[in-house]
Design a protein around this motif. Structure first.
Motif, mmCIF file in Angstrom:
data_model
loop_
_atom_site.group_PDB
_atom_site.id
_atom_site.type_symbol
_atom_site.label_atom_id
_atom_site.label_comp_id
_atom_site.label_asym_id
_atom_site.label_seq_id
_atom_site.Cartn_x
_atom_site.Cartn_y
_atom_site.Cartn_z
ATOM 1 N N HIS A 104 1.591 12.796 6.525
ATOM 2 C CA HIS A 104 2.840 12.131 6.183
ATOM 3 C C HIS A 104 2.916 11.933 4.679
ATOM 4 O O HIS A 104 1.952 12.163 3.953
ATOM 5 C CB HIS A 104 2.977 10.798 6.936
ATOM 6 C CG HIS A 104 1.825 9.854 6.756
ATOM 7 N ND1 HIS A 104 0.588 10.061 7.307
ATOM 8 C CD2 HIS A 104 1.730 8.672 6.087
ATOM 9 C CE1 HIS A 104 -0.221 9.069 6.989
ATOM 10 N NE2 HIS A 104 0.431 8.222 6.239
ATOM 11 N N LEU A 105 4.061 11.503 4.221
ATOM 12 C CA LEU A 105 4.347 11.437 2.794
ATOM 13 C C LEU A 105 3.478 10.413 2.079
ATOM 14 O O LEU A 105 3.139 9.367 2.623
ATOM 15 C CB LEU A 105 5.821 11.089 2.574
ATOM 16 C CG LEU A 105 6.827 12.139 3.038
ATOM 17 C CD1 LEU A 105 8.241 11.569 2.971
ATOM 18 C CD2 LEU A 105 6.738 13.395 2.182
ATOM 19 N N THR A 106 3.157 10.734 0.819
ATOM 20 C CA THR A 106 2.435 9.816 -0.065
ATOM 21 C C THR A 106 3.420 9.266 -1.087
ATOM 22 O O THR A 106 4.245 10.015 -1.623
ATOM 23 C CB THR A 106 1.297 10.550 -0.798
ATOM 24 O OG1 THR A 106 0.375 11.063 0.167
ATOM 25 C CG2 THR A 106 0.571 9.618 -1.754
ATOM 26 N N PRO A 107 3.371 7.976 -1.398
ATOM 27 C CA PRO A 107 4.292 7.419 -2.400
ATOM 28 C C PRO A 107 4.089 8.048 -3.772
ATOM 29 O O PRO A 107 2.967 8.419 -4.137
ATOM 30 C CB PRO A 107 3.908 5.929 -2.439
ATOM 31 C CG PRO A 107 3.119 5.684 -1.203
ATOM 32 C CD PRO A 107 2.468 6.973 -0.838
ATOM 33 N N VAL A 108 5.171 8.153 -4.503
ATOM 34 C CA VAL A 108 5.087 8.607 -5.887
ATOM 35 C C VAL A 108 4.373 7.547 -6.722
ATOM 36 O O VAL A 108 3.491 7.853 -7.535
ATOM 37 C CB VAL A 108 6.500 8.876 -6.456
ATOM 38 C CG1 VAL A 108 6.430 9.230 -7.936
ATOM 39 C CG2 VAL A 108 7.171 9.992 -5.674
ATOM 40 N N LYS A 109 4.743 6.306 -6.520
ATOM 41 C CA LYS A 109 4.107 5.177 -7.191
ATOM 42 C C LYS A 109 3.971 4.021 -6.208
ATOM 43 O O LYS A 109 4.786 3.867 -5.288
ATOM 44 C CB LYS A 109 4.920 4.704 -8.406
ATOM 45 C CG LYS A 109 4.865 5.634 -9.611
ATOM 46 C CD LYS A 109 3.493 5.596 -10.266
ATOM 47 C CE LYS A 109 3.420 6.578 -11.440
ATOM 48 N NZ LYS A 109 2.085 6.570 -12.075
ATOM 49 N N THR A 110 2.954 3.210 -6.419
ATOM 50 C CA THR A 110 2.736 2.011 -5.622
ATOM 51 C C THR A 110 2.598 0.821 -6.558
ATOM 52 O O THR A 110 1.736 0.828 -7.444
ATOM 53 C CB THR A 110 1.466 2.137 -4.758
ATOM 54 O OG1 THR A 110 1.650 3.185 -3.805
ATOM 55 C CG2 THR A 110 1.168 0.832 -4.029
ATOM 56 N N ILE A 111 3.470 -0.150 -6.385
ATOM 57 C CA ILE A 111 3.399 -1.377 -7.174
ATOM 58 C C ILE A 111 2.539 -2.380 -6.408
ATOM 59 O O ILE A 111 2.882 -2.775 -5.294
ATOM 60 C CB ILE A 111 4.797 -1.969 -7.430
ATOM 61 C CG1 ILE A 111 5.621 -1.005 -8.284
ATOM 62 C CG2 ILE A 111 4.694 -3.334 -8.104
ATOM 63 C CD1 ILE A 111 7.075 -1.407 -8.425
ATOM 64 N N LEU A 112 1.421 -2.754 -6.988
ATOM 65 C CA LEU A 112 0.541 -3.757 -6.398
ATOM 66 C C LEU A 112 0.766 -5.070 -7.143
ATOM 67 O O LEU A 112 0.469 -5.183 -8.331
ATOM 68 C CB LEU A 112 -0.923 -3.328 -6.514
ATOM 69 C CG LEU A 112 -1.973 -4.370 -6.109
ATOM 70 C CD1 LEU A 112 -1.777 -4.809 -4.660
ATOM 71 C CD2 LEU A 112 -3.379 -3.816 -6.328
#
Length: 204
Positions: A125-133
């Motif tokens: 499945h898709l992976t995020p372009v960016k992840t805000i933690l």
């Protein structure tokens, strides 16, 4: 700034929903309301209310039950909501995704990390372009959570559980520094949001 798939992560009480709403409003003004989808896990797809209720309210005896229920929810969420939006050129903001499963189930529940990772990888499945933690102290999170009515079963787990989850997020972000944007969530919502915007504007 140009995004298609952005996830927001952090321990309960970090302010994800507030920042997701602010970011949705900002991107809607920039690209148009029809070009932005704000969703969440668990329960971000039509017909998923029963899964969300089971995961957040019901007592489950086996920790792996959580893992596979979360993954069932995610795979349907991706197929029904996330993929159709992205393939149509619509930006997707999603509260919680694979990193939540890793942080909460591998670190929080102390299940073997490699096995949880293999379970997640069962279906491509898709992976995020960016992840805000959004990172906050457990003390701050507990104070915010205590003001909420009707806590779900994760919010009732307590400080030790959240500390393990927070450690998990820190390790995950250190493993993929190019994907994660770590934001100090201790400040007020507007200041946190401005820091997010600055970080995203640096991303091309």
């Amino acid at each position: 700034m140009y995004l298609l798939f952005l996830t927001l992560e952090g321990i309960d009480g970090c302010g994800k929903s507030t920042q997701a709403r602010l970011l949705r409003d900002f991107l809607s003004k920039r690209y148009g309301e029809e070009k932005v989808v704000w969703t969440r896990e668990p329960g971000g797809w039509p017909g998923s209310a029963c899964l969300r209720e089971m995961l957040l309210s019901k007592e489950l005896d086996h920790p792996w039950t959580e893992v596979f229920l979360f993954l069932a929810d995610r795979f349907e969420h991706v197929k029904k909501v996330i993929e159709p939006a992205i393939f149509s050129g619509i930006h997707v903001l999603c509260e919680r995704y694979d990193d939540s499963t890793l942080a909460y189930q591998a670190w929080g529940r102390e299940l073997p990390l490699a096995q949880v990772e293999r379970a997640i990888a069962l279906v491509e499945h898709l992976t995020p372009v960016k992840t805000i933690l959004i990172d906050v102290s457990v003390e701050t999170a507990m104070k915010r959570i205590s003001d909420r009515p009707g806590l779900d079963r994760y919010e009732r787990e307590g400080a030790r559980f959240l500390e393990r989850v927070r450690d998990g997020y820190r390790i995950l972000s250190s493993r993929e520094p190019s994907r994660f944007i770590v934001i100090d969530g201790e400040a007020g919502p507007e200041k946190v949001f401005q820091e997010i915007l600055v970080s995203l504007e640096e991303f091309r």
